[in-house]
Scaffold this motif. Structure first.
Motif, PDB file in Angstrom:
ATOM      1  N   GLU A   1      86.760  33.532  38.633  1.00  0.00           N
ATOM      2  CA  GLU A   1      87.851  32.918  38.073  1.00  0.00           C
ATOM      3  C   GLU A   1      87.351  31.340  37.814  1.00  0.00           C
ATOM      4  O   GLU A   1      87.844  30.931  36.847  1.00  0.00           O
ATOM      5  CB  GLU A   1      89.048  32.818  39.448  1.00  0.00           C
ATOM      6  CG  GLU A   1      89.478  34.219  39.524  1.00  0.00           C
ATOM      7  CD  GLU A   1      90.739  34.222  40.671  1.00  0.00           C
ATOM      8  OE1 GLU A   1      90.787  33.149  41.185  1.00  0.00           O
ATOM      9  OE2 GLU A   1      91.388  35.169  40.816  1.00  0.00           O
ATOM     10  N   LEU A   2      86.466  31.107  38.892  1.00  0.00           N
ATOM     11  CA  LEU A   2      85.807  29.675  38.210  1.00  0.00           C
ATOM     12  C   LEU A   2      85.370  29.652  37.271  1.00  0.00           C
ATOM     13  O   LEU A   2      85.387  28.569  36.273  1.00  0.00           O
ATOM     14  CB  LEU A   2      84.850  29.286  39.531  1.00  0.00           C
ATOM     15  CG  LEU A   2      85.266  28.811  40.789  1.00  0.00           C
ATOM     16  CD1 LEU A   2      84.465  28.675  41.759  1.00  0.00           C
ATOM     17  CD2 LEU A   2      86.231  27.556  40.508  1.00  0.00           C
TER      18      LEU A   2
ATOM     19  N   SER B   1      80.833  24.691  51.175  1.00  0.00           N
ATOM     20  CA  SER B   1      81.264  26.231  51.035  1.00  0.00           C
ATOM     21  C   SER B   1      80.539  26.859  49.912  1.00  0.00           C
ATOM     22  O   SER B   1      80.133  26.007  48.850  1.00  0.00           O
ATOM     23  CB  SER B   1      82.600  26.506  51.144  1.00  0.00           C
ATOM     24  OG  SER B   1      83.186  26.249  49.923  1.00  0.00           O
ATOM     25  N   ARG B   2      80.413  27.999  49.585  1.00  0.00           N
ATOM     26  CA  ARG B   2      79.697  28.858  48.531  1.00  0.00           C
ATOM     27  C   ARG B   2      80.628  28.590  47.385  1.00  0.00           C
ATOM     28  O   ARG B   2      79.989  28.351  46.372  1.00  0.00           O
ATOM     29  CB  ARG B   2      79.609  30.494  48.862  1.00  0.00           C
ATOM     30  CG  ARG B   2      78.708  30.588  50.223  1.00  0.00           C
ATOM     31  CD  ARG B   2      78.673  32.121  50.248  1.00  0.00           C
ATOM     32  NE  ARG B   2      77.799  32.753  49.745  1.00  0.00           N
ATOM     33  CZ  ARG B   2      76.614  33.167  50.049  1.00  0.00           C
ATOM     34  NH1 ARG B   2      76.106  32.415  51.124  1.00  0.00           N
ATOM     35  NH2 ARG B   2      75.701  33.631  49.306  1.00  0.00           N
TER      36      ARG B   2
ATOM     37  N   ARG C   1      81.163  26.082  41.988  1.00  0.00           N
ATOM     38  CA  ARG C   1      82.109  25.287  41.247  1.00  0.00           C
ATOM     39  C   ARG C   1      81.201  23.884  40.830  1.00  0.00           C
ATOM     40  O   ARG C   1      81.176  23.641  39.604  1.00  0.00           O
ATOM     41  CB  ARG C   1      83.262  24.966  41.827  1.00  0.00           C
ATOM     42  CG  ARG C   1      84.255  23.978  41.077  1.00  0.00           C
ATOM     43  CD  ARG C   1      85.496  23.291  41.905  1.00  0.00           C
ATOM     44  NE  ARG C   1      86.353  24.321  42.439  1.00  0.00           N
ATOM     45  CZ  ARG C   1      87.203  24.868  41.807  1.00  0.00           C
ATOM     46  NH1 ARG C   1      87.619  24.171  40.634  1.00  0.00           N
ATOM     47  NH2 ARG C   1      87.998  25.754  42.315  1.00  0.00           N
ATOM     48  N   PHE C   2      80.602  23.253  41.560  1.00  0.00           N
ATOM     49  CA  PHE C   2      79.777  22.198  41.266  1.00  0.00           C
ATOM     50  C   PHE C   2      78.546  22.491  40.135  1.00  0.00           C
ATOM     51  O   PHE C   2      78.422  21.854  39.285  1.00  0.00           O
ATOM     52  CB  PHE C   2      79.282  21.529  42.620  1.00  0.00           C
ATOM     53  CG  PHE C   2      78.165  20.384  42.209  1.00  0.00           C
ATOM     54  CD1 PHE C   2      79.067  18.976  42.729  1.00  0.00           C
ATOM     55  CD2 PHE C   2      76.981  20.249  42.113  1.00  0.00           C
ATOM     56  CE1 PHE C   2      78.054  18.021  42.331  1.00  0.00           C
ATOM     57  CE2 PHE C   2      76.351  19.330  42.038  1.00  0.00           C
ATOM     58  CZ  PHE C   2      76.898  17.957  42.197  1.00  0.00           C
ATOM     59  N   ALA C   3      77.858  23.767  40.500  1.00  0.00           N
ATOM     60  CA  ALA C   3      76.788  24.093  39.893  1.00  0.00           C
ATOM     61  C   ALA C   3      77.136  24.456  38.350  1.00  0.00           C
ATOM     62  O   ALA C   3      76.539  24.023  37.261  1.00  0.00           O
ATOM     63  CB  ALA C   3      76.029  25.063  40.419  1.00  0.00           C
ATOM     64  N   LEU C   4      78.278  25.148  38.439  1.00  0.00           N
ATOM     65  CA  LEU C   4      78.772  25.456  36.972  1.00  0.00           C
ATOM     66  C   LEU C   4      79.175  24.174  36.218  1.00  0.00           C
ATOM     67  O   LEU C   4      78.995  24.124  34.872  1.00  0.00           O
ATOM     68  CB  LEU C   4      80.025  26.610  37.131  1.00  0.00           C
ATOM     69  CG  LEU C   4      79.601  27.845  37.586  1.00  0.00           C
ATOM     70  CD1 LEU C   4      80.908  28.801  37.925  1.00  0.00           C
ATOM     71  CD2 LEU C   4      78.871  28.620  36.409  1.00  0.00           C
ATOM     72  N   LYS C   5      79.903  23.485  36.947  1.00  0.00           N
ATOM     73  CA  LYS C   5      80.403  22.230  36.426  1.00  0.00           C
ATOM     74  C   LYS C   5      79.284  21.222  35.793  1.00  0.00           C
ATOM     75  O   LYS C   5      79.441  20.593  34.525  1.00  0.00           O
ATOM     76  CB  LYS C   5      81.324  21.504  37.200  1.00  0.00           C
ATOM     77  CG  LYS C   5      81.955  20.163  36.530  1.00  0.00           C
ATOM     78  CD  LYS C   5      82.849  19.421  37.645  1.00  0.00           C
ATOM     79  CE  LYS C   5      83.803  18.179  37.014  1.00  0.00           C
ATOM     80  NZ  LYS C   5      84.543  17.604  38.058  1.00  0.00           N
ATOM     81  N   HIS C   6      78.231  21.294  36.384  1.00  0.00           N
ATOM     82  CA  HIS C   6      77.236  20.251  35.930  1.00  0.00           C
ATOM     83  C   HIS C   6      75.948  20.959  35.364  1.00  0.00           C
ATOM     84  O   HIS C   6      74.795  20.363  35.326  1.00  0.00           O
ATOM     85  CB  HIS C   6      76.882  19.506  37.230  1.00  0.00           C
ATOM     86  CG  HIS C   6      77.617  18.823  37.642  1.00  0.00           C
ATOM     87  ND1 HIS C   6      78.324  17.497  37.283  1.00  0.00           N
ATOM     88  CD2 HIS C   6      78.559  18.733  39.028  1.00  0.00           C
ATOM     89  CE1 HIS C   6      79.398  17.071  37.828  1.00  0.00           C
ATOM     90  NE2 HIS C   6      79.413  17.670  38.985  1.00  0.00           N
TER      91      HIS C   6
ATOM     92  N   LEU D   1      86.151  27.180  33.890  1.00  0.00           N
ATOM     93  CA  LEU D   1      85.262  26.330  33.511  1.00  0.00           C
ATOM     94  C   LEU D   1      85.180  26.820  32.052  1.00  0.00           C
ATOM     95  O   LEU D   1      84.743  25.874  31.205  1.00  0.00           O
ATOM     96  CB  LEU D   1      83.927  26.195  34.247  1.00  0.00           C
ATOM     97  CG  LEU D   1      84.192  25.567  35.541  1.00  0.00           C
ATOM     98  CD1 LEU D   1      83.061  25.668  36.588  1.00  0.00           C
ATOM     99  CD2 LEU D   1      84.574  24.123  35.475  1.00  0.00           C
ATOM    100  N   GLY D   2      84.844  27.887  31.728  1.00  0.00           N
ATOM    101  CA  GLY D   2      84.541  28.294  30.227  1.00  0.00           C
ATOM    102  C   GLY D   2      85.670  27.704  29.169  1.00  0.00           C
ATOM    103  O   GLY D   2      85.443  27.501  28.279  1.00  0.00           O
ATOM    104  N   GLN D   3      86.823  28.024  29.986  1.00  0.00           N
ATOM    105  CA  GLN D   3      87.884  27.584  28.932  1.00  0.00           C
ATOM    106  C   GLN D   3      87.955  25.972  28.654  1.00  0.00           C
ATOM    107  O   GLN D   3      88.281  25.521  27.486  1.00  0.00           O
ATOM    108  CB  GLN D   3      89.360  28.045  29.482  1.00  0.00           C
ATOM    109  CG  GLN D   3      89.521  29.438  29.582  1.00  0.00           C
ATOM    110  CD  GLN D   3      90.821  29.728  30.149  1.00  0.00           C
ATOM    111  OE1 GLN D   3      91.354  28.985  30.784  1.00  0.00           O
ATOM    112  NE2 GLN D   3      90.991  31.047  30.490  1.00  0.00           N
ATOM    113  N   GLN D   4      87.508  25.330  29.714  1.00  0.00           N
ATOM    114  CA  GLN D   4      87.633  23.639  29.742  1.00  0.00           C
ATOM    115  C   GLN D   4      86.285  23.411  28.914  1.00  0.00           C
ATOM    116  O   GLN D   4      86.632  22.529  27.997  1.00  0.00           O
ATOM    117  CB  GLN D   4      87.270  23.252  31.217  1.00  0.00           C
ATOM    118  CG  GLN D   4      88.586  23.411  32.105  1.00  0.00           C
ATOM    119  CD  GLN D   4      88.203  23.025  33.589  1.00  0.00           C
ATOM    120  OE1 GLN D   4      86.913  22.396  33.673  1.00  0.00           O
ATOM    121  NE2 GLN D   4      89.125  23.039  34.463  1.00  0.00           N
ATOM    122  N   GLN D   5      85.239  24.041  28.781  1.00  0.00           N
ATOM    123  CA  GLN D   5      84.167  23.789  27.845  1.00  0.00           C
ATOM    124  C   GLN D   5      84.657  24.053  26.370  1.00  0.00           C
ATOM    125  O   GLN D   5      84.164  23.431  25.624  1.00  0.00           O
ATOM    126  CB  GLN D   5      83.039  24.558  28.295  1.00  0.00           C
ATOM    127  CG  GLN D   5      82.344  24.035  29.604  1.00  0.00           C
ATOM    128  CD  GLN D   5      81.268  24.947  29.990  1.00  0.00           C
ATOM    129  OE1 GLN D   5      80.763  25.980  29.564  1.00  0.00           O
ATOM    130  NE2 GLN D   5      80.586  24.266  31.001  1.00  0.00           N
TER     131      GLN D   5
END
Length: 233
Positions: free
Chosen positions: A149-150, A218-219, A224-229, A154-158
Motif C-alpha cells: 500500500e505504501l 518500525s519496519r 516508508r522513509f526509504a521509498l520516499k527518499h 508513493l507511486g501515485q504521489q510521484q
C-alpha cells in the motif's frame, strides 16, 4: 512437562480408565482433564470448552471413536485439535484406519500412563509451535500488505509531483542496502537471513542500524522513509 496450563478432554466408556488417566495427567498440575463417558457426552462438553488435546477410546457404544473423529474434523472449531486414540485393538490395519481418519497418535490398551503423558506433552508443544508459526505468517502478510500500500501511495504521489533529491544523505554499506531492499519486499528477518546466507542475529543488527541511520522505529516506517527518499525501489 509443559509450563503452561492446558485442557485435555478424555472420552472413554470405562470408569476405571477415566479415573486413572485423569488422576495421572492432573498430578503435575499443568493439565486439566475433562472426562466424558461417550462421544455424545463429549460433544456436549465441546460446546462449552475447546480443549488443547482430545484423548478418545475407539470402541464405544452408539458412536465409536472413528465417527467421533470424523465429526470433529468436519467442524472448523475442532479441526486442528490433536487427537489421541486409545483402543484394545493392536492390529496395524486399525492403526492405519485411525491415522487416515485424522488422529495424531495411537496407543493400544493396556498402556503406560507415562507414555500417554509424553504423547500429550509432545502434541501440546507441537501445537504451540504451529500456533506461533501461524501468528508469524499472519504478521508477515500484514507487514507485506502495508508495504504494498505504501508503494502504491508513493507511486501515485510521484506521478503528480516532480521528484526531488533526498533531503538527507545517508551512506549505507552494501550489506545494509541488501537488507533494506529485502525488508522493502516484506521479508522477515529469518527469510532475509536465508536469502543472504547469514544469521538472524546479523540481520537484526543490520535492521537496527537502518533504524538508527533513518531515525525510524518500525519496519513500516523504515520502508516508508526509504521509498520516499529513493533509498530502495
Amino acid at each position: 512437562m509443559m509450563s503452561d496450563s492446558a485442557t485435555i478432554l478424555l472420552v472413554d466408556d470405562e470408569p476405571s480408565v477415566r479415573e486413572s488417566v485423569q488422576a495421572y495427567l492432573e498430578y503435575s498440575g499443568n493439565l486439566t482433564v475433562k472426562v466424558a463417558s461417550n462421544a455424545t457426552n463429549a460433544w456436549e462438553i465441546l460446546q462449552t470448552i475447546i480443549p488443547d488435546v482430545i484423548i478418545s477410546d475407539i470402541m464405544m457404544p452408539e458412536v465409536d471413536g472413528y465417527q467421533f473423529l470424523e465429526k470433529l474434523r468436519d467442524d472448523p472449531r475442532f479441526q486442528s485439535i490433536p487427537v489421541v486414540f486409545l483402543t484394545a485393538r493392536g492390529m496395524t490395519s486399525d492403526r492405519i484406519k485411525g491415522y487416515n481418519a485424522g488422529c495424531d497418535a495411537y496407543l493400544p490398551k493396556p498402556f503406560d500412563p507415562e507414555e500417554l503423558e509424553a504423547i500429550v506433552n509432545n502434541l501440546l508443544e507441537r501445537r504451540k509451535v504451529n500456533g506461533k508459526a501461524g501468528s508469524d505468517s499472519a504478521k508477515l502478510e500484514e507487514i507485506a500488505q502495508e508495504i504494498r500500500e505504501l508503494k502504491e501511495q508513493l507511486g501515485q504521489q510521484q506521478n503528480n509531483l516532480t521528484t526531488t533529491p533526498p533531503p538527507i544523505k545517508i551512506d549505507l554499506t552494501p550489506r545494509e542496502q541488501s537488507v533494506l531492499d529485502l525488508v522493502a519486499e516484506g521479508l522477515m528477518n529469518k527469510e532475509i537471513a536465508a536469502r543472504l546466507e547469514t544469521s538472524v542475529r546479523n540481520v537484526e543488527k543490520y535492521v537496527s542500524r537502518l533504524f538508527s541511520k533513518t531515525g525510524t522505529n518500525s519496519r513500516t516506517e523504515l520502508v516508508r522513509f526509504a521509498l520516499k527518499h529513493g533509498l530502495t525501489e
